[in-house]
Design a protein around this motif. Structure first.
Motif, PDB file in Angstrom:
ATOM      1  N   ARG A   1       0.805  -1.217   0.000  1.00  0.00           N
ATOM      2  CA  ARG A   1       0.000   0.000   0.000  1.00  0.00           C
ATOM      3  C   ARG A   1       0.846   1.279   0.000  1.00  0.00           C
ATOM      4  NH1 ARG A   1      -1.845  -1.952   5.258  1.00  0.00           N
ATOM      5  NH2 ARG A   1      -0.515  -1.092   6.904  1.00  0.00           N
ATOM      6  N   GLU A   2       2.138   1.168   0.293  1.00  0.00           N
ATOM      7  CA  GLU A   2       3.022   2.330   0.285  1.00  0.00           C
ATOM      8  C   GLU A   2       3.695   2.545  -1.067  1.00  0.00           C
ATOM      9  OE1 GLU A   2       3.203   4.424   2.791  1.00  0.00           O
ATOM     10  OE2 GLU A   2       1.808   3.179   3.949  1.00  0.00           O
ATOM     11  N   LEU A   3       3.433   1.672  -2.031  1.00  0.00           N
ATOM     12  CA  LEU A   3       4.109   1.752  -3.327  1.00  0.00           C
ATOM     13  C   LEU A   3       3.454   2.774  -4.242  1.00  0.00           C
ATOM     14  CD1 LEU A   3       4.619  -2.048  -4.134  1.00  0.00           C
ATOM     15  CD2 LEU A   3       6.229  -0.482  -3.014  1.00  0.00           C
ATOM     16  N   GLU A   4       4.281   3.329  -5.128  1.00  0.00           N
ATOM     17  CA  GLU A   4       3.775   4.180  -6.201  1.00  0.00           C
ATOM     18  C   GLU A   4       3.068   3.312  -7.236  1.00  0.00           C
ATOM     19  OE1 GLU A   4       3.878   7.397  -6.212  1.00  0.00           O
ATOM     20  OE2 GLU A   4       5.140   7.622  -4.409  1.00  0.00           O
ATOM     21  N   PHE A   5       2.259   3.953  -8.093  1.00  0.00           N
ATOM     22  CA  PHE A   5       1.475   3.215  -9.081  1.00  0.00           C
ATOM     23  C   PHE A   5       2.362   2.373  -9.995  1.00  0.00           C
ATOM     24  CE2 PHE A   5      -0.407   2.861 -13.320  1.00  0.00           C
ATOM     25  CZ  PHE A   5      -1.584   2.210 -13.015  1.00  0.00           C
ATOM     26  N   THR A   6       3.460   2.947 -10.465  1.00  0.00           N
ATOM     27  CA  THR A   6       4.332   2.206 -11.390  1.00  0.00           C
ATOM     28  C   THR A   6       4.977   1.007 -10.697  1.00  0.00           C
ATOM     29  OG1 THR A   6       6.120   3.768 -10.851  1.00  0.00           O
ATOM     30  CG2 THR A   6       4.848   4.191 -12.867  1.00  0.00           C
ATOM     31  N   ASP A   7       5.320   1.176  -9.424  1.00  0.00           N
ATOM     32  CA  ASP A   7       5.904   0.057  -8.675  1.00  0.00           C
ATOM     33  C   ASP A   7       4.862  -1.045  -8.474  1.00  0.00           C
ATOM     34  OD1 ASP A   7       8.400   1.238  -8.435  1.00  0.00           O
ATOM     35  OD2 ASP A   7       7.872   2.258  -6.565  1.00  0.00           O
ATOM     36  N   ARG A   8       3.630  -0.632  -8.199  1.00  0.00           N
ATOM     37  CA  ARG A   8       2.573  -1.632  -8.018  1.00  0.00           C
ATOM     38  C   ARG A   8       2.357  -2.448  -9.290  1.00  0.00           C
ATOM     39  NH1 ARG A   8      -2.514   0.741  -4.479  1.00  0.00           N
ATOM     40  NH2 ARG A   8      -1.321   1.319  -2.614  1.00  0.00           N
ATOM     41  N   ALA A   9       2.389  -1.778 -10.425  1.00  0.00           N
ATOM     42  CA  ALA A   9       2.186  -2.474 -11.708  1.00  0.00           C
ATOM     43  C   ALA A   9       3.280  -3.518 -11.928  1.00  0.00           C
ATOM     44  CB  ALA A   9       2.163  -1.466 -12.849  1.00  0.00           C
ATOM     45  N   ALA A  10       4.517  -3.139 -11.611  1.00  0.00           N
ATOM     46  CA  ALA A  10       5.638  -4.072 -11.776  1.00  0.00           C
ATOM     47  C   ALA A  10       5.519  -5.251 -10.821  1.00  0.00           C
ATOM     48  CB  ALA A  10       6.957  -3.340 -11.550  1.00  0.00           C
ATOM     49  N   VAL A  11       5.128  -4.961  -9.568  1.00  0.00           N
ATOM     50  CA  VAL A  11       4.935  -6.028  -8.582  1.00  0.00           C
ATOM     51  C   VAL A  11       3.820  -6.964  -9.019  1.00  0.00           C
ATOM     52  CG1 VAL A  11       4.096  -6.486  -6.238  1.00  0.00           C
ATOM     53  CG2 VAL A  11       5.876  -4.765  -6.621  1.00  0.00           C
ATOM     54  N   ASP A  12       2.740  -6.403  -9.540  1.00  0.00           N
ATOM     55  CA  ASP A  12       1.614  -7.220  -9.989  1.00  0.00           C
ATOM     56  C   ASP A  12       2.036  -8.185 -11.098  1.00  0.00           C
ATOM     57  OD1 ASP A  12      -0.016  -5.940  -8.189  1.00  0.00           O
ATOM     58  OD2 ASP A  12      -0.927  -4.581  -9.664  1.00  0.00           O
TER      59      ASP A  12
ATOM     60  N   ALA B   1      13.016 -13.508 -13.005  1.00  0.00           N
ATOM     61  CA  ALA B   1      13.506 -12.407 -13.841  1.00  0.00           C
ATOM     62  C   ALA B   1      12.638 -11.165 -13.664  1.00  0.00           C
ATOM     63  CB  ALA B   1      13.521 -12.842 -15.310  1.00  0.00           C
ATOM     64  N   GLU B   2      11.327 -11.361 -13.510  1.00  0.00           N
ATOM     65  CA  GLU B   2      10.425 -10.224 -13.326  1.00  0.00           C
ATOM     66  C   GLU B   2      10.643  -9.564 -11.969  1.00  0.00           C
ATOM     67  OE1 GLU B   2       8.070  -7.843 -15.494  1.00  0.00           O
ATOM     68  OE2 GLU B   2       8.752  -9.818 -16.174  1.00  0.00           O
ATOM     69  N   TRP B   3      10.887 -10.381 -10.940  1.00  0.00           N
ATOM     70  CA  TRP B   3      11.179  -9.806  -9.615  1.00  0.00           C
ATOM     71  C   TRP B   3      12.529  -9.088  -9.610  1.00  0.00           C
ATOM     72  CZ3 TRP B   3       8.016  -8.432  -6.130  1.00  0.00           C
ATOM     73  CH2 TRP B   3       6.838  -9.135  -5.881  1.00  0.00           C
ATOM     74  N   LYS B   4      13.451  -9.579 -10.421  1.00  0.00           N
ATOM     75  CA  LYS B   4      14.745  -8.890 -10.536  1.00  0.00           C
ATOM     76  C   LYS B   4      14.556  -7.494 -11.114  1.00  0.00           C
ATOM     77  CE  LYS B   4      19.264  -8.497 -10.543  1.00  0.00           C
ATOM     78  NZ  LYS B   4      20.015  -8.395  -9.272  1.00  0.00           N
ATOM     79  N   LYS B   5      13.647  -7.364 -12.075  1.00  0.00           N
ATOM     80  CA  LYS B   5      13.351  -6.043 -12.645  1.00  0.00           C
ATOM     81  C   LYS B   5      12.794  -5.108 -11.573  1.00  0.00           C
ATOM     82  CE  LYS B   5      12.192  -7.854 -17.260  1.00  0.00           C
ATOM     83  NZ  LYS B   5      11.088  -8.015 -18.242  1.00  0.00           N
ATOM     84  N   VAL B   6      11.928  -5.658 -10.711  1.00  0.00           N
ATOM     85  CA  VAL B   6      11.371  -4.847  -9.624  1.00  0.00           C
ATOM     86  C   VAL B   6      12.488  -4.361  -8.717  1.00  0.00           C
ATOM     87  CG1 VAL B   6       9.883  -4.900  -7.582  1.00  0.00           C
ATOM     88  CG2 VAL B   6       9.147  -6.046  -9.684  1.00  0.00           C
TER      89      VAL B   6
END
Length: 451
Positions: free
Chosen positions: A44-55, A86-91
């Protein structure tokens, strides 16, 4: 802060191979109690772009986990988990180049470690897990899951000594012991103790899991079943009785008596009869005693004695003694156990509980050689009880087959498939298979193909 662990350990009941096997052979296994969902306090503390990457990363991980639970082959799981890594590495990289959110970086690193573990990249997983424990010891949402995965990774690599050390560290807080993950770790340790031949240690651990298990999850049931079987095999009656009494308040006399009665039912046929009867006498209620003796005779196959038990029960409980349930029991004993079909028919004829009693009656009639009477009873069921009609016609058809009346049987099976309601019943499948067995094509269960 290490002991503040609850937010990340979810009660996700993933399938897992016994860890006694993991110690000696490669395996793919989601860790029970280990969540792949980012804690809400971080998300809930993440920015929108960070949330999209996490999702995106979490979606790939969850898809891989779902594939594993469906039984997808290992060679197909590896690339799925590596894609999630690999996707989590990008995050992680994006967070390090941005506002350097330490919790986000830590969680992304943890998920990479877990993904590597599940892809069986154990050495890479070990490096990432070391990083999680070294850099995030003050972040319990990252640190304790890392300890959990480390324990599994070490054991999976065959390093049992180090793996057990991390299990001990995870379980040092009583709060974690009672979590799903903690109970799973303890049950897996139980399995390793058994594999090592340390049966008594395994028994005591299983007993502790059962007696102190608050979640009553599958680990609790595993422990209960193991203890029951072990006690029965080794005739450890006192230990088994304590299992049934665990959690029962000593001053709750009714609950104690019920637990002891349940214990006796479990050991009947195994514990010496004299000892069971002695314990039955401790029950103060006469009717409870009578039913326990009935249960004992049933467990030991004392069928004639069972009829006498029912007579005593009927004398002690007039209402039950005049009801249908006791008659069904008597008919069952005569029919299935003593094979006295005329006597079974005599009892069945006194039961007034249609349509169930009519089903019982026709069965006893046929077994007693009264075939025509059985057919008449089935006709009565067909005409008077629409919900049982398809069953009655199908049973009649089966009897006709057994009696060598093939054409009559075929006609009855076709009748089932033609009837607008009966063709939707379970008996329609039986009719369809019977007709095909007789060489009559039905074109599936639809009657249009039946001529």
């Amino acid at each position: 802060m290490k002991h503040e662990t609850q937010a990340v350990i979810r009660n996700l009941k993933f399938a897992i191979l016994p860890f006694a096997l993991l110690a000696v052979a490669p395996a793919f296994a989601l860790i029970r109690g280990m969540s792949t969902s980012m804690p809400a306090s971080i998300y809930r503390e993440l920015e929108f772009t960070d949330r999209a990457a996490v999702d995106r990363a979490q979606k790939l991980f969850n898809e891989a986990a779902d594939a594993e639970r469906r039984g997808v082959k290992a060679q197909d799981l590896i690339p799925r988990y590596r894609a999630a890594v690999a996707e989590w590495k990008k995050v992680q990289v994006a967070a390090e180049g941005g506002d350097y959110n330490q919790q986000l970086i830590g969680w992304a690193t943890l998920m990479q470690a877990y993904g590597r573990f599940l892809a069986h990249d154990r050495n890479e997983a070990a490096k990432l897990l070391d990083e999680c424990r070294d850099l995030y010891s003050d972040e319990p949402l990252v640190y304790w899951p890392a300890v959990l995965v480390t324990a599994h990774n070490k054991i999976g690599m065959g390093d049992l000594r180090d793996g057990e050390r991390f299990v001990d560290e995870y379980l040092e807080d009583p709060k974690r012991v009672t979590t799903y993950a903690g109970q799973s770790l303890r049950w897996e340790r139980h399995e390793r103790l058994r594999a090592a031949g340390k049966e008594e240690e395994a028994f005591q651990l299983a007993r502790d899991i059962y007696e102190n298990g608050k979640n009553a999850n599958e680990n609790w049931h595993f422990a209960r079943n193991y203890i029951q079987n072990r006690c029965i095999e080794e005739k450890r009656w006192a230990d088994l009785e304590q299992l049934y009494l665990a959690g029962v308040k000593a001053d709750d006399k009714a609950a104690v008596l019920k637990a002891k009665a349940d214990f006796l039912r479990r050991v009947m046929g195994r514990m010496p009869r004299a000892e069971v009867l002695k314990r039955i006498e401790e029950q103060p209620d006469k009717l409870t005693k009578l039913w326990l003796v009935y249960n004992l005779d049933e467990a030991e196959g004392q069928w004639k004695a069972l009829l006498l038990d029912l007579d005593q029960i009927a004398a002690a409980d007039k209402e039950y003694g005049s009801g249908n349930d006791i008659k069904y029991k008597r008919a069952w004993i005569y029919r299935d156990r003593l094979r006295d079909f005329p006597k079974a028919l005599e009892v069945a004829a006194t039961i007034d509980d249609p349509p169930r009693s009519l089903r019982e009656l026709q069965w006893c009639q046929r077994l007693a050689g009264k075939k025509q009477e059985a057919y008449k009873t089935l006709i009565e069921i067909t005409s008077a009880f629409p919900n049982d009609a398809a069953w009655a016609v199908c049973t009649t058809a089966r009897y006709r087959e057994e009696d060598g009346e093939k054409e009559k049987a075929i006609a009855l099976y076709k009748r089932i498939l033609k009837h607008p309601e009966w063709k939707k019943s379970p008996e329609a499948s039986t009719a369809h298979q019977a007709l095909e067995r007789h060489g009559i094509a039905t074109g599936g269960a639809m009657i249009n193909a039946v001529r």
